[in-house]
Write a protein that holds these residues in place. Structure first.
Motif, PDB file in Angstrom:
ATOM      1  N   ARG A 113      53.644   0.094  21.375  1.00 50.12           N
ATOM      2  CA  ARG A 113      53.677   0.288  23.149  1.00 50.12           C
ATOM      3  C   ARG A 113      52.629  -1.136  23.467  1.00 50.12           C
ATOM      4  N   GLU A 137      51.234  -3.170  26.577  1.00 53.16           N
ATOM      5  CA  GLU A 137      51.174  -3.188  28.046  1.00 53.16           C
ATOM      6  C   GLU A 137      50.187  -4.000  28.524  1.00 53.16           C
ATOM      7  N   CYS A 170      60.732   5.232  30.223  1.00 52.26           N
ATOM      8  CA  CYS A 170      61.038   4.613  31.484  1.00 52.26           C
ATOM      9  C   CYS A 170      60.440   5.453  32.653  1.00 52.26           C
ATOM     10  N   ARG A 184      58.905  -1.447  33.333  1.00 55.24           N
ATOM     11  CA  ARG A 184      59.033  -0.792  32.103  1.00 55.24           C
ATOM     12  C   ARG A 184      60.270  -1.259  31.050  1.00 55.24           C
ATOM     13  N   ARG A 227      55.124  -2.686  30.887  1.00 54.28           N
ATOM     14  CA  ARG A 227      54.853  -1.744  29.462  1.00 54.28           C
ATOM     15  C   ARG A 227      56.162  -2.029  28.731  1.00 54.28           C
TER      16      ARG A 227
END
Lengths: 349, 349
Positions: A284, A286, B155, B254, B284
């Motif tokens: 991930r 971010e 998402c 996302r 993200r």
């Protein structure tokens, strides 16, 4: 230069000459002495602050890029006007009910001696003065919130995890490393001089550190420091560093993308070639900007102020004296001249 | 070719000739007719399945890359052995208490007529046969879980959000688009032929679609389709497509990174140059592999099986007949020959 009502005083300023392409140079800015009336229009809601400490932050470079290429998320500095950035100041005049003369504040201000702030609701009133005031440009200000939010909120660290921080001796990196140690993580940082590497190991308590300029193969350096791989990467650098990190991430790793200082002065950014690892390892990534977390400032302060008071976290600043030295201090960030958080002192009170 | 106990039958197989560099070619695989005893050693816990439907999935290309470059997260196919992948089969012999002769299963199997499965706990027993069996290679199998987990879990879509899907008519993309429409999103997909673009708009109910091969400027195509920007990107392609998307993402967007099919056959991957947007827009990006979500298969089925039964989601398959045609079908994925989910029929029962 007294600050009595209505007095007109001289106001030294750092002006952006023009939009900047490529590397920022001293000649892109100049000093000017203007004047300012220390009087706020009645009912205007504005305040005038006397700037004490100014913060040099990498994002400021992005505010100097021509509007077309500037991604709307930072203000663009108008050429001919003072540069803006975070700073600590003292209110010398106020028509804003929440602030009165003599209050100390931190927030976005101008690179000048006095600044008229028309939106004073963006300023934070400083409540705790038993810590150095300049800390409100760093550990107790925007970089502190960035480190706190990026590490705790985005990376959700677990004890024993492997944490890597690039630009680790900088305003944000030094904090993330210390937060990570307090969370029981294994922490390695990289920086660009022997002196900074020593600082990471001996002052900030990192488990290990390396000088990225002495590594011809970043991938190999990371493999050496993290034979088990990296769980958490705090990204301040971008480009080739991110590429090497992606190869060394562990499954379910997390990357807080806080800055990419290696890319800000490049007209053509470096490509990141190893994104496929994001899938294979279910990583991930971010991005964060501190201002999303400003509403949580009180919560942040509850965690970090005790760390400062109890000496659990130390903070190293690199202090430049005087507005005259501010342009060089800002430029120094991009070649790593600063050791610790770069601050400019305009006045001490 | 009866399947009575202990009988030795012929077993046609698709064999990987050698590790693959660059683009996968038919000559990298060959057909072989071996034999197999339809008898499982007592107490071995193994099963033999007769393969009915085989799934062609892009990740399989990565299992053909020499071990040094293979990032450990997929099995590497040993040259000289049958290729492996997801498939649907019928149990013809079992020493595994949870499965008995005649049961239908889906899971990882060999590209051959019969496969001895030594770890049958990896197989899912098919409970619902009122839907086409081949769907368990797609909408009710690995691609279905990928679409479900990537869209709903990663998402976290909100009604009215803008969703973009690349490789949108493929096994995963067509589902994500339909899930997104059911969630009240605005959905645009891209694909590589006029026929697929029509399918997206007319069969799958996308709001808009474009042929990426006809766009000389992907950035401009996305700006045209998303004047307000993209909230959710379902990434199946990578490289230049990801670069164009990053520029067009909205704040707090996302990206579910599910695949990067444009990169799998490249010895030198394309660089992604616009990563800085991840920070500015607080994006993200999260990678996913379906098998992380296999433990949630029952929960997935509860959502998706009714969609299939009630016709709320349609599913388009591209069916190749016979193992002889399997290599070409697999290779076709990488040039977009398939229209919909690529399946190979080995036997229908």
């Amino acid at each position: 230069m007294a600050t009595t009502n209505g007095e007109v005083v001289s106001n030294k300023q750092v002006i952006l000459k023009n939009f900047v392409n490529g590397f920022l140079k001293e000649s892109d800015m100049y000093l000017k002495t203007d004047s300012i009336s220390l009087k706020v229009e009645q009912g205007s809601n504005a305040v005038i602050i006397k700037n004490l400490y100014l913060s040099c932050d990498p994002y400021m470079r992005n505010c100097m890029t021509p509007v077309d290429n500037n991604p709307d998320y930072f203000p663009t500095y108008p050429p001919g006007s003072p540069i803006e950035g975070f700073g600590v100041g003292k209110v010398v005049e106020s028509e804003y009910p929440e602030l009165k003369k003599g209050d100390l504040v931190w927030g976005v201000t101008g690179w000048e001696e006095y600044t008229l702030i028309n939106n004073p609701q963006t300023l934070f009133k400083i409540q705790h003065t038993d810590v150095p005031l300049s800390y409100y440009t760093g550990i107790l200000g925007m970089p502190g919130i960035t480190a706190w939010a990026g590490f705790y909120e985005i990376c959700a660290p677990k004890k024993g995890e492997y944490v890597y921080i690039s630009a680790a001796s900088g305003a944000v990196g030094q904090l993330v490393g210390q937060f990570a140690k307090l969370s029981g993580c294994y922490v390695v940082g990289s920086a660009g001089t022997k002196e900074k590497v020593e600082l990471l190991k001996n002052k900030f308590g990192f488990d290990d550190a390396f000088n990225y300029k002495e590594e011809h193969d970043l991938n190999a350096a990371l493999k050496r420091c993290f034979p088990e791989g990296i769980d958490i990467y705090f990204e301040n650098v971008g480009g080739k560093m991110l590429d090497a990190v992606l190869v060394n991430m562990r499954v379910h790793g997390r990357i807080a993308a806080c800055g990419m200082i290696s890319q800000y002065n490049l007209e053509h950014t470096q490509g990141v070639h190893n994104m496929i690892n994001v899938i294979y390892k279910r990583i991930r990534i971010e991005g964060l900007l501190a201002f999303d977390y400003f509403p949580q400032y009180a919560k942040f302060l509850e965690v970090v102020l005790p760390f400062v008071r109890e000496g659990k976290v130390v903070y190293v600043e690199d202090i430049a004296e005087g507005l005259e030295n501010a342009p060089a201090a800002l430029i120094g960030l991009f070649s790593g001249q600063n050791v610790g958080k770069q601050v400019v002192v305009v006045a001490r009170e």
